[in-house]
Design an enzyme around this catalytic site. Structure first.
Site, PDB file in Angstrom:
ATOM      1  N   LYS A   1       0.744  -0.863   0.528  1.00 57.56           N
ATOM      2  CA  LYS A   1       0.041   0.102  -0.550  1.00 57.56           C
ATOM      3  C   LYS A   1       0.752   0.953   0.240  1.00 57.56           C
ATOM      4  CE  LYS A   1      -3.612  -2.325   1.643  1.00 57.56           C
ATOM      5  NZ  LYS A   1      -4.886  -2.021   2.967  1.00 57.56           N
TER       6      LYS A   1
ATOM      7  N   TYR B   1     -12.565  -1.617  -3.572  1.00 56.27           N
ATOM      8  CA  TYR B   1     -13.099  -2.190  -2.658  1.00 56.27           C
ATOM      9  C   TYR B   1     -14.852  -2.337  -1.947  1.00 56.27           C
ATOM     10  CZ  TYR B   1      -8.703  -1.863  -0.062  1.00 56.27           C
ATOM     11  OH  TYR B   1      -7.318  -1.976  -0.041  1.00 56.27           O
TER      12      TYR B   1
ATOM     13  N   ASN C   1      -2.421   0.132   6.546  1.00 60.91           N
ATOM     14  CA  ASN C   1      -1.893  -1.258   7.328  1.00 60.91           C
ATOM     15  C   ASN C   1      -0.478  -1.860   6.624  1.00 60.91           C
ATOM     16  OD1 ASN C   1      -3.405  -2.019   5.711  1.00 60.91           O
ATOM     17  ND2 ASN C   1      -4.683  -3.316   6.839  1.00 60.91           N
TER      18      ASN C   1
ATOM     19  N   HIS D   1      -2.299  -5.147   1.379  1.00 61.88           N
ATOM     20  CA  HIS D   1      -3.297  -5.788   1.171  1.00 61.88           C
ATOM     21  C   HIS D   1      -2.850  -7.519   0.620  1.00 61.88           C
ATOM     22  CE1 HIS D   1      -7.651  -6.861  -0.081  1.00 61.88           C
ATOM     23  NE2 HIS D   1      -6.686  -7.451  -1.325  1.00 61.88           N
TER      24      HIS D   1
ATOM     25  N   GLU E   1      -9.534 -10.601  -7.681  1.00 62.86           N
ATOM     26  CA  GLU E   1      -8.913  -9.247  -7.722  1.00 62.86           C
ATOM     27  C   GLU E   1      -7.615  -9.239  -8.218  1.00 62.86           C
ATOM     28  OE1 GLU E   1      -7.734  -9.108  -3.228  1.00 62.86           O
ATOM     29  OE2 GLU E   1      -9.453  -8.968  -3.038  1.00 62.86           O
TER      30      GLU E   1
HETATM   31  P1  CMP Z   1      -7.501  -4.290   3.403  1.00 62.41           P
HETATM   32  O1  CMP Z   1      -6.942  -5.795   3.373  1.00 62.41           O
HETATM   33  O2  CMP Z   1      -6.818  -3.663   2.269  1.00 62.41           O
HETATM   34  O3  CMP Z   1      -8.983  -4.470   3.095  1.00 62.41           O
HETATM   35  C1  CMP Z   1      -9.525  -3.437   3.699  1.00 62.41           C
HETATM   36  C2  CMP Z   1      -9.319  -2.382   4.169  1.00 62.41           C
HETATM   37  O4  CMP Z   1     -10.073  -1.576   5.024  1.00 62.41           O
HETATM   38  C3  CMP Z   1      -8.466  -2.995   5.395  1.00 62.41           C
HETATM   39  O5  CMP Z   1      -7.393  -3.208   5.062  1.00 62.41           O
HETATM   40  C4  CMP Z   1      -8.037  -1.397   6.228  1.00 62.41           C
HETATM   41  O6  CMP Z   1      -7.070  -1.071   5.785  1.00 62.41           O
HETATM   42  C5  CMP Z   1      -8.787  -0.828   5.888  1.00 62.41           C
HETATM   43  N1  CMP Z   1     -10.123  -0.530   7.589  1.00 62.41           N
HETATM   44  C6  CMP Z   1      -9.587   0.845   7.945  1.00 62.41           C
HETATM   45  N2  CMP Z   1     -10.373   0.701   8.723  1.00 62.41           N
HETATM   46  C7  CMP Z   1     -11.171  -0.572   9.119  1.00 62.41           C
HETATM   47  C8  CMP Z   1     -11.614  -0.828  10.000  1.00 62.41           C
HETATM   48  N3  CMP Z   1     -11.764  -0.018  11.022  1.00 62.41           N
HETATM   49  N4  CMP Z   1     -11.783  -2.480   9.977  1.00 62.41           N
HETATM   50  C9  CMP Z   1     -11.694  -3.228   8.533  1.00 62.41           C
HETATM   51  N5  CMP Z   1     -10.817  -2.133   8.002  1.00 62.41           N
HETATM   52  C10 CMP Z   1     -10.697  -1.426   8.067  1.00 62.41           C
END
Ligand code: CMP
Length: 136
Positions: free
Chosen positions: A8, A48, A111, A114, A125
């Site tokens: 990311k 998303y 984070n 992904h 994806e």
């Molecule tokens: P990802 O695995 O990319 O898929 C959905 C993303 O939503 C997740 O990683 C997080 O980066 C993002 N996200 C942000 N806030 C939240 C939250 N409160 N709970 C879950 N996902 C979140």
């Protein structure tokens, strides 16, 4: 089996890309495709789509369009499940020691990486970023 990872924008900006790729290779993944991408708002919203109604949707789209990211197709046995294990929990504070998110992520949103969460989503994806691979 194939799965999709995205390094990311936070991790790319922090120059963690090389360390994360080394970590993935050490875990037995082969890199089958790699592309630097700058997601547009439309593309991030489409990627998303399942989270559209969640409160974190707008900030997530805004973050994912904020800079370049690296889309990767990874191959290994049990690729989907193993990659989820290696990246750790969504929230780095909850992620196990030694996982990619524990090592490199800053917050639940920023984070670092992904990973597809099911074989069905992995096929979708992979095709989203690498249409020539088809949906199989
Ligand atoms: P990802 O695995 O990319 O898929 C959905 C993303 O939503 C997740 O990683 C997080 O980066 C993002 N996200 C942000 N806030 C939240 C939250 N409160 N709970 C879950 N996902 C979140």
């Amino acid at each position: 089996m194939l799965t999709l990872a995205i390094i990311k924008p936070d991790a790319v900006a922090a120059r963690h890309t090389g360390k994360i790729i080394a970590h993935l290779e050490a875990e037995g993944f082969h890199i089958r495709e790699a592309q630097m991408v700058r997601l547009t708002e439309d593309r991030a919203e489409a990627f998303y789509e399942v989270h559209r109604e969640r409160p974190f949707f707008r900030p997530l789209v805004s973050f994912m369009t904020s800079g370049p990211a690296l889309a990767l197709v990874l191959e290994r046995d049990e690729a989907v499940g193993h990659l989820r294990k290696v990246i750790g929990a969504t929230d780095p504070a909850q992620a196990e020691v030694g996982t990619i998110r524990r090592l490199y992520a800053q917050s639940k949103e920023r984070n670092a990486i992904h990973a597809s969460d099911s074989p069905e989503n992995a096929a979708r994806e992979v095709a989203f970023f690498f249409p020539s691979r088809g949906k199989r």
